[in-house]
Design a protein around this motif. Structure first.
Motif, PDB file in Angstrom:
ATOM      1  N   THR A   6     -15.899  70.630 -17.934  1.00  0.00           N
ATOM      2  CA  THR A   6     -14.581  70.640 -17.288  1.00  0.00           C
ATOM      3  C   THR A   6     -14.700  70.337 -15.804  1.00  0.00           C
ATOM      4  O   THR A   6     -13.955  69.506 -15.260  1.00  0.00           O
ATOM      5  CB  THR A   6     -13.888  72.005 -17.483  1.00  0.00           C
ATOM      6  N   GLU A   7     -15.638  70.997 -15.131  1.00  0.00           N
ATOM      7  CA  GLU A   7     -15.815  70.774 -13.698  1.00  0.00           C
ATOM      8  C   GLU A   7     -16.304  69.351 -13.424  1.00  0.00           C
ATOM      9  O   GLU A   7     -15.884  68.718 -12.453  1.00  0.00           O
ATOM     10  CB  GLU A   7     -16.807  71.788 -13.118  1.00  0.00           C
ATOM     11  N   ARG A   8     -17.184  68.823 -14.286  1.00  0.00           N
ATOM     12  CA  ARG A   8     -17.673  67.448 -14.101  1.00  0.00           C
ATOM     13  C   ARG A   8     -16.538  66.453 -14.203  1.00  0.00           C
ATOM     14  O   ARG A   8     -16.437  65.520 -13.390  1.00  0.00           O
ATOM     15  CB  ARG A   8     -18.740  67.137 -15.161  1.00  0.00           C
ATOM     16  N   LEU A   9     -15.665  66.629 -15.179  1.00  0.00           N
ATOM     17  CA  LEU A   9     -14.537  65.709 -15.350  1.00  0.00           C
ATOM     18  C   LEU A   9     -13.506  65.892 -14.243  1.00  0.00           C
ATOM     19  O   LEU A   9     -12.906  64.918 -13.766  1.00  0.00           O
ATOM     20  CB  LEU A   9     -13.894  65.907 -16.722  1.00  0.00           C
ATOM     21  N   ARG A  10     -13.294  67.144 -13.826  1.00  0.00           N
ATOM     22  CA  ARG A  10     -12.357  67.401 -12.737  1.00  0.00           C
ATOM     23  C   ARG A  10     -12.812  66.673 -11.465  1.00  0.00           C
ATOM     24  O   ARG A  10     -12.024  66.018 -10.792  1.00  0.00           O
ATOM     25  CB  ARG A  10     -12.231  68.900 -12.470  1.00  0.00           C
ATOM     26  N   ARG A  11     -14.112  66.797 -11.134  1.00  0.00           N
ATOM     27  CA  ARG A  11     -14.624  66.136  -9.937  1.00  0.00           C
ATOM     28  C   ARG A  11     -14.537  64.619 -10.075  1.00  0.00           C
ATOM     29  O   ARG A  11     -14.293  63.914  -9.089  1.00  0.00           O
ATOM     30  CB  ARG A  11     -16.079  66.547  -9.681  1.00  0.00           C
ATOM     31  N   ALA A  12     -14.742  64.095 -11.275  1.00  0.00           N
ATOM     32  CA  ALA A  12     -14.655  62.650 -11.481  1.00  0.00           C
ATOM     33  C   ALA A  12     -13.257  62.136 -11.163  1.00  0.00           C
ATOM     34  O   ALA A  12     -13.091  61.044 -10.599  1.00  0.00           O
ATOM     35  CB  ALA A  12     -15.029  62.299 -12.916  1.00  0.00           C
ATOM     36  N   ILE A  13     -12.247  62.935 -11.513  1.00  0.00           N
ATOM     37  CA  ILE A  13     -10.862  62.546 -11.225  1.00  0.00           C
ATOM     38  C   ILE A  13     -10.557  62.715  -9.744  1.00  0.00           C
ATOM     39  O   ILE A  13     -10.019  61.811  -9.093  1.00  0.00           O
ATOM     40  CB  ILE A  13      -9.883  63.367 -12.081  1.00  0.00           C
ATOM     41  N   LEU A  14     -10.917  63.870  -9.180  1.00  0.00           N
ATOM     42  CA  LEU A  14     -10.597  64.139  -7.778  1.00  0.00           C
ATOM     43  C   LEU A  14     -11.378  63.253  -6.821  1.00  0.00           C
ATOM     44  O   LEU A  14     -10.902  62.930  -5.729  1.00  0.00           O
ATOM     45  CB  LEU A  14     -10.864  65.616  -7.444  1.00  0.00           C
ATOM     46  N   ASP A  15     -12.590  62.856  -7.216  1.00  0.00           N
ATOM     47  CA  ASP A  15     -13.427  62.038  -6.336  1.00  0.00           C
ATOM     48  C   ASP A  15     -13.317  60.544  -6.611  1.00  0.00           C
ATOM     49  O   ASP A  15     -14.048  59.743  -6.026  1.00  0.00           O
ATOM     50  CB  ASP A  15     -14.897  62.460  -6.455  1.00  0.00           C
ATOM     51  N   GLY A  16     -12.413  60.171  -7.505  1.00  0.00           N
ATOM     52  CA  GLY A  16     -12.152  58.754  -7.713  1.00  0.00           C
ATOM     53  C   GLY A  16     -13.132  58.014  -8.598  1.00  0.00           C
ATOM     54  O   GLY A  16     -13.145  56.782  -8.604  1.00  0.00           O
TER      55      GLY A  16
END
Length: 229
Positions: A6-16
């Motif tokens: 979840t955190e990996r995917l969240r960062r992928a979205i937030l970090d572009g």
């Protein structure tokens, strides 16, 4: 494992790393991350609750892609929540609030000077969270969490250099008014600042996306590496 995915995917979205509107394949994500489909499915479901993922039965999972109406509704919600949070924070934790806002504003300014786009977006988020977190009202804090991830993603994906510079200057103006105990002036400046979001982030969808906000291409997942134990 679900929390890590979840955190990996969240960062992928937030970090572009993935674009707004991109289709995300559970099978491909599981393969790239080196995990089973179960934690990927659960992670996408969790991110749907944050508004970052749009799951469509029989179609798949997509990174959210807001319409103009979505952004306008976000602005309305933010104005109500943030103005009240600022009032509470200044009444209950004035020095802590001012210190946190000032640190975040300076971090954003330095990130802009260093051409650190995502650093400035993160500092922008910290600036607005300062009043929320210092409001000392758990219900207000939880309410803001409903939209905080989505707003953070918009900052990362849709802010331009000119937008970041303008927003930074507005942050310092809000702080200056608070330092002189002009709370009504600070709230008015904050409201104006938030309202500008509708215009600043209402950018036409990128090629390959329909006006309805539905993606027409799959995202490249090559940048995803296996999660380490």
């Amino acid at each position: 494992m679900t929390a890590r995915v979840t955190e990996r995917l969240r960062r992928a979205i937030l970090d572009g790393e993935v674009e707004l509107g991109d289709a995300l394949s559970e099978d491909k994500l599981a393969s790239r991350l080196g995990v089973s489909r179960s934690p990927v499915h659960e992670a996408l479901t969790a991110l749907e609750q944050e508004g970052l993922i749009d799951i469509r039965p029989q179609r798949g999972s997509f990174v959210f892609l807001p319409t103009r109406e979505d952004i306008e509704n976000l602005c309305e919600f933010r104005r109500m929540i943030e103005a009240e949070a600022l009032s509470l924070a200044m009444a209950r934790k004035r020095s802590e609030t001012l210190a946190a806002m000032t640190i975040a504003a300076r971090k954003m300014h330095e990130a802009i000077r260093a051409d650190d786009h995502y650093g400035s977006a993160n500092a922008d988020t910290e600036f607005h969270l300062a009043a929320i977190e210092n409001s000392a009202n758990p219900y207000l804090i939880n309410a803001y969490r409903l939209i905080s991830s989505k707003v953070s993603a918009l900052r990362s994906h849709r802010s331009t250099a000119s937008v970041r510079n303008e927003a930074s200057a507005e942050h310092f103006d809000i702080i200056e008014k608070l330092e002189t105990s002009d709370l009504p002036g600070a709230q008015a400046a904050l409201n104006t600042h938030i309202l500008k979001m509708a215009k600043r982030y209402d950018i036409e969808p990128m090629p390959g996306r329909r006006a309805t906000g539905r993606a027409t291409r799959s995202s490249s997942l090559e940048q995803f590496s296996p999660l380490l134990d």
